[in-house]
Write an enzyme that holds these catalytic residues in place. Structure first.
Site, mmCIF file in Angstrom:
data_model
loop_
_atom_site.group_PDB
_atom_site.id
_atom_site.type_symbol
_atom_site.label_atom_id
_atom_site.label_comp_id
_atom_site.label_asym_id
_atom_site.label_seq_id
_atom_site.Cartn_x
_atom_site.Cartn_y
_atom_site.Cartn_z
ATOM 1 N N SER A 131 -16.237 -0.348 28.749
ATOM 2 C CA SER A 131 -16.397 0.695 29.749
ATOM 3 C C SER A 131 -17.883 0.973 29.944
ATOM 4 C CB SER A 131 -15.303 1.556 29.831
ATOM 5 O OG SER A 131 -14.172 0.985 29.336
ATOM 6 N N HIS A 191 -14.463 -3.653 33.525
ATOM 7 C CA HIS A 191 -13.353 -3.286 34.387
ATOM 8 C C HIS A 191 -13.729 -2.129 35.295
ATOM 9 C CE1 HIS A 191 -11.957 0.498 32.383
ATOM 10 N NE2 HIS A 191 -12.518 0.176 31.457
#
Lengths: 270, 71
Positions: free
Chosen positions: A151, A174
Site C-alpha cells: 500500500s 490496491h
C-alpha cells in the site's frame, strides 16, 4: 540395584543408594592441579552491560565505537498518521522519521541512507510526507523491500534514488478503498480519488512504471481474495518497472557505496 | 483527516480504539531537550516524542520514541 519396594517396606532408611559408602578406588589418583600448559578454567563473571543489552535489545554485541557513514532507516508496521493507533499496532512515527531524515541531510558524517521497508501500509498523508522527504534528500539513498512494502509502502520504496526488492518480498498494489477507511469526516468519492491520484502520481514519477500499467495493477480483479489489486513478488516488481533490481542487503549496500563514490567524484557531499 | 491505506484489516488496526485508557502525557525537559513523555513507574518515563529542534537528538539512539529515561 533392584529391590521390591513392597517387600522391603521403608527401605529408604537402609538401602538408599546415597547411603552406601563408596570405597576409595585403588590405583590412579585424580589429578587436582592443572598440568602446566593446560588451560585454566576460570569462573565466568556476569557482565552487567551484556546482560542489559540482551534484556533490552535481544542481542549480545552492539558495536559501541563503530562509526558508519551510512544511516539505516527502517519503515515497519503501520505508518502512523495524525491519529495515534491502538497499542497493538507496531508503528512508524512520521514526526520522528522526518526530522531524522533532515538530520541525515545535515550531518556531515553521514554520506548516504539505506531505507529498509517491511510495512503493511498506513496513513496516506504521513506515508507521502516520508516519501517526499526521502526524495528531497540530496545525499544518495537506496531502498530495499524486505518482507513487504504494501500500500503506502510503495511510494516510500520508490522514493529512493535506487530501489531493491528481496526475491521473496511482496508489494500489494490496491486502490484506496471507498468504505470504512476515512475516519472523522465523511469523505466524498472525489476526495478519495484525488488522494489515490497523489499516490499514483508519486509512484509513476519516481519509478519506471507507466501510469497506465500502475492503474492496471491497482484495479486488477482475481488476484486478491475479496478485493481488487495485485500482489507483486520480487522479480515481478522489477519486471513492471516499479523497483530497479532484485537483491539482498549486500547488493543494496554495494549500490549505496557506489552512489556515494559517484556523488563524491561529481563534487562531493556537503 | 486520516485515510488509512493498508493491506491490514481495518478492524484489526483500530481494535480497542474506543476503549483505550486515558493518556497521561507530560511535557518535560530532560538534559535541556524538550520532549513528551509518559510516566511508566517511579522516575521512569517513556519517550513519546521530541519537541526539541536540535537535529542531533533525533539520531541519538537513547532518545528514540519508546525508550525509557530516568533522572
Amino acid at each position: 540395584m533392584y529391590y521390591n519396594s513392597e517387600f522391603f517396606g521403608d527401605k529408604e532408611k537402609f538401602f538408599s543408594v546415597d547411603n552406601i559408602p563408596i570405597p576409595p578406588q585403588p590405583g590412579k589418583q585424580p589429578t587436582i592441579h592443572p598440568q602446566p600448559g593446560s588451560p585454566v578454567r576460570r569462573k565466568a563473571k556476569p557482565n552487567p552491560k551484556k546482560v542489559e543489552t540482551i534484556k533490552e535489545l535481544g542481542e549480545v554485541n552492539v558495536p559501541a565505537n563503530f562509526q558508519s557513514n551510512i544511516h539505516c532507516m527502517t519503515i515497519v508496521g503501520q505508518v502512523e498518521g495524525h491519529m495515534v493507533l491502538p497499542p497493538q499496532n507496531k508503528t512508524t512515527k512520521y514526526e520522528h522519521i522526518i526530522p531524522q531524515i533532515v538530520a541525515v541531510e545535515q550531518n556531515p558524517n553521514i554520506e548516504g541512507m539505506l531505507v529498509v521497508l517491511n510495512t503493511v501500509g498506513g496513513d496516506v498523508e504521513a506515508g507521502l510526507a516520508i516519501a517526499e522527504t526521502i526524495r528531497g534528500l540530496s545525499k544518495p539513498t537506496v531502498s530495499i523491500v524486505m518482507g513487504g512494502g504494501h500500500s503506502i509502502g510503495t511510494p516510500i520504496a520508490v522514493s529512493a534514488d535506487y530501489s531493491f526488492i528481496a526475491p521473496t518480498a511482496t508489494m500489494t498494489i490496491h486502490p484506496i478503498r471507498l468504505t470504512g477507511l476515512v475516519i472523522g469526516v465523511p469523505a466524498t468519492m472525489d476526495y478519495l480519488e484525488r488522494m489515490q491520484d497523489r499516490v499514483v502520481q508519486f509512484v509513476t514519477e519516481n519509478s519506471n512504471i507507466s501510469e497506465e500499467n500502475f492503474r492496471k495493477l491497482m484495479f486488477k480483479i482475481g488476484e486478491l481474495s475479496q478485493d481488487i489489486g495485485t500482489v507483486v513478488v520480487g522479480k515481478d516488481a522489477v519486471k513492471y518497472g516499479l523497483i530497479n533490481e532484485v537483491g539482498g542487503m549486500s547488493q543494496a549496500l554495494q549500490k549505496l557505496k557506489q552512489l556515494i563514490e559517484e556523488k563524491k567524484s561529481q563534487g562531493g557531499i556537503h | 483527516m486520516d485515510v488509512i491505506y493498508t493491506t491490514y484489516p481495518l478492524d484489526l488496526v483500530l481494535e480497542n480504539k474506543g476503549q483505550e485508557e486515558e493518556f497521561n502525557f507530560q511535557y518535560i525537559s530532560y538534559n535541556g531537550i524538550e520532549m513528551q513523555v509518559e510516566p511508566v513507574g517511579w522516575n521512569k518515563f517513556k519517550i513519546i516524542r521530541l519537541y526539541c529542534t536540535d537535529l542531533k537528538h533525533y539520531l541519538d539512539s537513547n532518545l528514540q520514541p519508546g525508550s525509557i529515561i530516568s533522572f
